[in-house]
Scaffold this motif. Structure first.
Motif, PDB file in Angstrom:
ATOM      1  N   ARG A 171      20.625 175.154  87.746  1.00  0.00           N
ATOM      2  CA  ARG A 171      21.456 176.362  87.784  1.00  0.00           C
ATOM      3  C   ARG A 171      21.727 176.908  86.379  1.00  0.00           C
ATOM      4  NH1 ARG A 171      24.050 173.697  92.232  1.00  0.00           N
ATOM      5  NH2 ARG A 171      24.162 171.914  90.830  1.00  0.00           N
ATOM      6  N   TYR A 172      21.778 178.236  86.257  1.00  0.00           N
ATOM      7  CA  TYR A 172      22.005 178.930  84.988  1.00  0.00           C
ATOM      8  C   TYR A 172      23.426 179.500  84.944  1.00  0.00           C
ATOM      9  CZ  TYR A 172      16.865 179.168  84.462  1.00  0.00           C
ATOM     10  OH  TYR A 172      15.532 178.890  84.345  1.00  0.00           O
TER      11      TYR A 172
ATOM     12  N   ASP B 251      26.085 177.421  89.992  1.00  0.00           N
ATOM     13  CA  ASP B 251      26.302 176.024  90.371  1.00  0.00           C
ATOM     14  C   ASP B 251      26.435 175.875  91.876  1.00  0.00           C
ATOM     15  OD1 ASP B 251      26.109 175.158  87.750  1.00  0.00           O
ATOM     16  OD2 ASP B 251      28.245 175.401  87.374  1.00  0.00           O
ATOM     17  N   VAL B 252      25.651 176.672  92.606  1.00  0.00           N
ATOM     18  CA  VAL B 252      25.591 176.578  94.063  1.00  0.00           C
ATOM     19  C   VAL B 252      24.126 176.585  94.491  1.00  0.00           C
ATOM     20  CG1 VAL B 252      27.814 177.720  94.444  1.00  0.00           C
ATOM     21  CG2 VAL B 252      25.724 179.102  94.363  1.00  0.00           C
ATOM     22  N   TYR B 253      23.890 176.094  95.689  1.00  0.00           N
ATOM     23  CA  TYR B 253      22.597 176.249  96.368  1.00  0.00           C
ATOM     24  C   TYR B 253      22.839 177.014  97.663  1.00  0.00           C
ATOM     25  CZ  TYR B 253      21.065 172.298  93.416  1.00  0.00           C
ATOM     26  OH  TYR B 253      20.765 171.468  92.371  1.00  0.00           O
ATOM     27  N   GLY B 254      21.807 177.676  98.135  1.00  0.00           N
ATOM     28  CA  GLY B 254      21.955 178.380  99.397  1.00  0.00           C
ATOM     29  C   GLY B 254      20.888 179.424  99.607  1.00  0.00           C
TER      30      GLY B 254
ATOM     31  N   ARG C  49      25.202 167.863  89.005  1.00  0.00           N
ATOM     32  CA  ARG C  49      24.841 167.896  87.596  1.00  0.00           C
ATOM     33  C   ARG C  49      23.573 168.687  87.279  1.00  0.00           C
ATOM     34  NH1 ARG C  49      29.313 166.871  85.334  1.00  0.00           N
ATOM     35  NH2 ARG C  49      28.151 166.679  83.377  1.00  0.00           N
ATOM     36  N   ASN C  50      22.842 169.148  88.270  1.00  0.00           N
ATOM     37  CA  ASN C  50      21.607 169.905  87.996  1.00  0.00           C
ATOM     38  C   ASN C  50      21.970 171.322  87.575  1.00  0.00           C
ATOM     39  OD1 ASN C  50      18.843 170.587  87.880  1.00  0.00           O
ATOM     40  ND2 ASN C  50      18.849 171.256  90.019  1.00  0.00           N
ATOM     41  N   SER C  51      22.482 171.449  86.367  1.00  0.00           N
ATOM     42  CA  SER C  51      23.057 172.709  85.908  1.00  0.00           C
ATOM     43  C   SER C  51      23.081 172.752  84.391  1.00  0.00           C
ATOM     44  CB  SER C  51      24.483 172.860  86.448  1.00  0.00           C
ATOM     45  OG  SER C  51      25.171 173.895  85.778  1.00  0.00           O
TER      46      SER C  51
ATOM     47  N   LYS D 170      26.620 172.364  83.074  1.00  0.00           N
ATOM     48  CA  LYS D 170      27.246 171.054  83.016  1.00  0.00           C
ATOM     49  C   LYS D 170      26.435 170.045  82.207  1.00  0.00           C
ATOM     50  CE  LYS D 170      29.444 171.766  87.512  1.00  0.00           C
ATOM     51  NZ  LYS D 170      29.588 171.257  88.908  1.00  0.00           N
ATOM     52  N   GLU D 171      25.114 170.233  82.188  1.00  0.00           N
ATOM     53  CA  GLU D 171      24.224 169.337  81.459  1.00  0.00           C
ATOM     54  C   GLU D 171      23.295 170.187  80.594  1.00  0.00           C
ATOM     55  OE1 GLU D 171      24.177 166.134  81.415  1.00  0.00           O
ATOM     56  OE2 GLU D 171      25.303 165.460  83.164  1.00  0.00           O
ATOM     57  N   PRO D 172      23.706 170.542  79.381  1.00  0.00           N
ATOM     58  CA  PRO D 172      22.873 171.408  78.533  1.00  0.00           C
ATOM     59  C   PRO D 172      21.467 170.863  78.304  1.00  0.00           C
ATOM     60  CG  PRO D 172      25.070 171.221  77.624  1.00  0.00           C
ATOM     61  CD  PRO D 172      24.992 170.220  78.738  1.00  0.00           C
TER      62      PRO D 172
END
Length: 437
Positions: A349-350, A363-366, A409-411, A414-416
């Motif tokens: 996510r960006y 920070d969402v999926y859908g 955390r796939n973001s 949150k995780e540069p």
């Protein structure tokens, strides 16, 4: 087109051991980062089953003559986890089809879902094997969960990335390779029949269209950051064929593409960024203006304008009303086209761009749930999927920490350094300001 039963082979045992140690360390890092997510969401994981719990409200009954479809894009990184969740969650709405807007797998690096599925089997996925398996993996783990639901696949920029790692087999680095791999989907009966009726495009192309329920669905290929002249000419002919003088059955148009046209709210990562150059900006503007002209000049039998909707992904967030900018509205003197960005099918996510609409989400999926009325008007709603929606048969393929990590955390917010978790198969290059892969 399915992956082989034993795809990972590394003759260098020492290297394999080193890779296993590396993935073990990475897995420990992921598990540590996920402790909070596990504590908060563990009850969801315990409740999950092969038929995931649906936590959304009961769908509103469809009015007579209405029908639904679903759409999203960008399913690299964690797409093998998220796409089955989308398929399971969307079943409650009985959609007529799913439409993918491109970027199926990362290609420039190993997708986290594939890497850690291999890790659980005690194997290390090399770039050579990853590149060979990536698209078959997409078919097996992202298309197949939708069962018999028609699945329309779009091309994105990651479909034409050529990894340059030493010793790699020839990568899927061009549109011809994409057309070969996905021939069955680019030549679905409805698409083949439409081409035959149009008397154009004898062979399947990554750009296509079909008419369904009074709506013309058009996919445009801007995987190379621009629209080639031949495709723009085809597009203009399609719009001319949809005018009231030639076709009274088409009541609205939905145009899908990977990158949004220039000057949208997501302009920094679109056809308006530096990657496409002058040709990308010019061809994107030409396509937008052609749609704008069609909307303003075409009317249905009841006098209403034929509606035009534009759907894109590429940016890994959800945002609506993306064309409501000073440039595209002439400082709010005219109405913009209706447009959405929905790059929410599993990719990292960006951050949202500056001054996004209040309805924008990251920070969402859908996916977008579209409800088509008998008069061709379409209502779009974003449906978020959660960790609890991931089927148990998907969870069991991975180490316990992977699914919570994908959601928590796939973001890049949150995780540069999230891109460093798995091996990179293509050396990094300087990115344009505000842009990412």
């Amino acid at each position: 087109m399915s992956p082989s039963t034993n795809p990972i082979a590394d003759p260098d045992k020492n290297r394999k051991q080193r890779m296993l140690m590396l993935y073990g360390a990475l897995l420990a890092t992921i598990a540590t980062a996920s402790l909070v997510a596990l504590a908060l969401r563990g009850h969801h994981r315990r409740r999950a089953s092969a038929l995931p719990k649906i936590e959304s409200s009961i769908p509103t009954p469809l009015p007579d003559g209405s029908w639904r479809f679903i759409v999203s894009g960008d399913s690299r990184n964690c797409g093998d986890v998220v796409m089955p969740a989308i398929a399971a969650h969307a079943a409650q709405f009985a959609p007529a089809f799913y439409w993918h807007l491109g970027d199926l797998r990362a290609i420039y690096k190993i997708d986290e879902d594939m890497a850690f599925e291999a890790h659980k089997r005690g194997e290390a996925l090399t770039c050579e094997n990853y590149v060979r398996l990536a698209w078959s993996d997409f078919i097996t783990n992202q298309i197949a969960p939708f069962g018999h639901l028609p699945f329309y696949v779009g091309i994105g920029n990651h479909e034409i990335i050529p990894p340059k790692n030493e010793g790699a087999s020839k990568p899927p680095d061009n549109e011809d390779a994409f057309k070969r791999q996905f021939a069955d989907w680019l030549d679905l009966p409805v698409l083949k029949e439409q081409r035959e009726k149009d008397k154009e495009l004898a062979q399947p192309e990554p750009y296509y269209h079909w008419i369904q329920g009074g709506v013309d669905f058009i996919y445009l290929d801007n995987a190379s950051n621009f629209f080639p002249r031949t495709q723009l000419d085809w597009f203009e002919r399609r719009l001319k064929a949809d005018t009231p003088d030639t076709n009274t059955d088409v009541k609205s148009i939905v145009v899908g593409m990977h990158e949004a046209p220039p000057d949208s709210l997501g302009n920094s990562h679109s056809m308006g960024d530096d990657n496409g150059g002058a040709e990308g900006i010019a061809s994107g503007k030409e396509a937008y203006e052609a749609l704008e002209k069609f909307r303003d000049q075409s009317r249905n039998g009841d006098g209403s304008h034929k509606a035009v909707y534009v759907l894109a992904s590429h940016s890994h967030y959800y945002m609506d009303n993306i064309f409501d900018t000073d440039k595209l509205t002439d400082h709010h003197k005219k109405q913009p086209l209706a447009g959405w960005i929905v790059g929410t099918a599993g990719a990292v996510r960006y951050a949202l761009p500056e001054n996004p609409p209040k309805t924008a989400k990251t920070d969402v999926y859908g996916y977008l749930l579209a409800t088509v009325a008998p008069d061709g008007a379409i209502r779009f709603e974003f449906e978020e999927v959660h960790q609890a929606d991931v089927p148990q048969w998907v969870r069991q393929r991975y180490p316990d920490a992977l699914v919570p990590w994908c959601f928590a955390r796939n973001s890049q917010n949150k995780e540069p350094k999230v891109a460093d978790i798995t091996h990179r198969c293509l050396p990094p290059k300087p990115a344009a300001a505000g842009a990412s892969h």
